[in-house]
Design a protein around this motif. Sequence first.
Motif, short mmCIF file in Angstrom:
data_model
loop_
_atom_site.label_atom_id
_atom_site.label_comp_id
_atom_site.label_asym_id
_atom_site.label_seq_id
_atom_site.Cartn_x
_atom_site.Cartn_y
_atom_site.Cartn_z
N GLN A 61 4.46 30.75 -19.05
CA GLN A 61 3.27 29.98 -18.72
C GLN A 61 2.15 30.88 -18.20
O GLN A 61 0.97 30.63 -18.47
CB GLN A 61 3.60 28.91 -17.67
CG GLN A 61 2.40 28.06 -17.26
CD GLN A 61 2.76 26.99 -16.25
OE1 GLN A 61 3.90 26.92 -15.80
NE2 GLN A 61 1.80 26.16 -15.88
N HIS A 62 2.50 31.92 -17.44
CA HIS A 62 1.50 32.79 -16.82
C HIS A 62 1.52 34.17 -17.47
O HIS A 62 2.58 34.71 -17.79
CB HIS A 62 1.76 32.91 -15.32
CG HIS A 62 1.80 31.58 -14.62
ND1 HIS A 62 0.70 30.75 -14.56
CD2 HIS A 62 2.80 30.93 -13.96
CE1 HIS A 62 1.01 29.66 -13.90
NE2 HIS A 62 2.28 29.74 -13.53
N SER A 107 -6.86 31.75 -9.22
CA SER A 107 -5.70 31.14 -9.86
C SER A 107 -4.55 32.12 -10.04
O SER A 107 -3.62 31.86 -10.80
CB SER A 107 -6.09 30.55 -11.22
OG SER A 107 -6.66 31.57 -12.05
N LEU A 108 -4.60 33.24 -9.35
CA LEU A 108 -3.55 34.26 -9.46
C LEU A 108 -2.21 33.70 -8.99
O LEU A 108 -2.13 33.04 -7.96
CB LEU A 108 -3.94 35.48 -8.62
CG LEU A 108 -2.93 36.63 -8.56
CD1 LEU A 108 -2.79 37.29 -9.92
CD2 LEU A 108 -3.36 37.66 -7.52
N GLN A 109 -1.17 33.97 -9.76
CA GLN A 109 0.19 33.60 -9.39
C GLN A 109 0.91 34.83 -8.83
O GLN A 109 0.63 35.96 -9.24
CB GLN A 109 0.95 33.05 -10.60
CG GLN A 109 0.30 31.83 -11.23
CD GLN A 109 0.32 30.63 -10.33
OE1 GLN A 109 1.33 30.36 -9.67
NE2 GLN A 109 -0.78 29.88 -10.29
N THR A 110 1.84 34.60 -7.92
CA THR A 110 2.57 35.72 -7.31
C THR A 110 3.25 36.57 -8.35
O THR A 110 3.27 37.81 -8.26
CB THR A 110 3.60 35.18 -6.30
OG1 THR A 110 2.92 34.41 -5.31
CG2 THR A 110 4.34 36.33 -5.64
N GLY A 111 3.79 35.92 -9.38
CA GLY A 111 4.49 36.68 -10.41
C GLY A 111 3.58 37.64 -11.15
O GLY A 111 3.99 38.75 -11.52
N GLN A 112 2.34 37.24 -11.35
CA GLN A 112 1.39 38.13 -12.03
C GLN A 112 1.08 39.34 -11.16
O GLN A 112 0.99 40.47 -11.67
CB GLN A 112 0.11 37.35 -12.35
CG GLN A 112 0.30 36.25 -13.37
CD GLN A 112 -0.87 35.28 -13.40
OE1 GLN A 112 -1.36 34.87 -12.34
NE2 GLN A 112 -1.30 34.89 -14.59
N ILE A 117 6.70 37.09 -16.86
CA ILE A 117 5.25 37.08 -16.99
C ILE A 117 4.87 37.68 -18.34
O ILE A 117 5.36 38.76 -18.70
CB ILE A 117 4.57 37.88 -15.85
CG1 ILE A 117 4.90 37.25 -14.50
CG2 ILE A 117 3.06 37.93 -16.06
CD1 ILE A 117 4.38 35.85 -14.32
N SER A 141 -3.30 31.46 -17.96
CA SER A 141 -2.18 30.53 -17.82
C SER A 141 -2.31 29.44 -18.87
O SER A 141 -3.43 29.08 -19.26
CB SER A 141 -2.14 29.91 -16.41
OG SER A 141 -1.93 30.89 -15.43
#
Length: 293
Positions: free
Chosen positions: A61-62, A23-28, A103, A51
């Motif tokens: 959110q993240h 569930s990793l987001q690019t921003g993280q 983030i 998240s």
Amino acid sequence: MPISPPAPERAPRLLTHLQQFTSLQTGQLDAARRLLRQHPSLPLDSFGISSSIYPEPGRPQHNLILRLGAHDTAGITAWARALGTEPRIDGARHRLNTVLDGIGIWASATVPETDYDMDQAVFVPTADDVTETIRGLLVTDYGDDGYLLITGHPPLRDVLAVTSAYYRETCGVRLRAFDGRALADNISRSWGQFVAYPTREEWQLRSVPEDTPGALPVTWMYARDGHTQDIGAPVHCPTCGRPSRGLDYDSETGDRVHLCPAPVCRHRWHVDHCPTSPGLAPDADQRAALTFH
């Protein structure tokens, strides 16, 4: 606590571990790269992520979680100041809570008990510190073993009344004595200190002699030895048709079973195989016949 900065060569391993989260987001990931690039000497054991479906107003959110040593409060302070803020200190808990490029950046560590003034953390609990206030008594569901902690040494009848009210109003069940035992036999009284460690929201209770400064009377009720009856969703006995909320355990299999309350019946049946409608119960003639057996 001393800071043990990771060697720069650990950065690729930390990023590789982070990229394993599905569930990793690019921003993280971008935030993690920036932190490692700009602050290679700060302590860091690993990353975590979280998240929120419904984040608090003004919160991202993240989030990216920095995992340090459990007691590395100095590391929390170093990270906070490197990111232009100060750690949030609540009792023995030190937290980093800030935002970087949209983030959320989180971290926490706790001062160990050996380095914390536990005597200064002793407090007198209020209604805000416990689960419920019932009949003027503070009540807390304490631990995983079915204990209720009640402040004071109230009369026996009040302890039983509070226990009954707690299970009825908070748990949605009715409590009854189990296997011929009396619930009153499960009551014990002692003295203790309420200690705000690591925080007041996560307080602990220390057992102490009565003459200890800050000692308060406490009463324990071990309620696991009682029958619990669901008062929210009755079923009907497949033998006599009487509504039943009684629950018990099968002595041979250990399975959870329903228990008919009718003295002339007392039928038991598995919780997963029971009628939930009176229409499935025996008719009047069958019930009458059962009464005379």
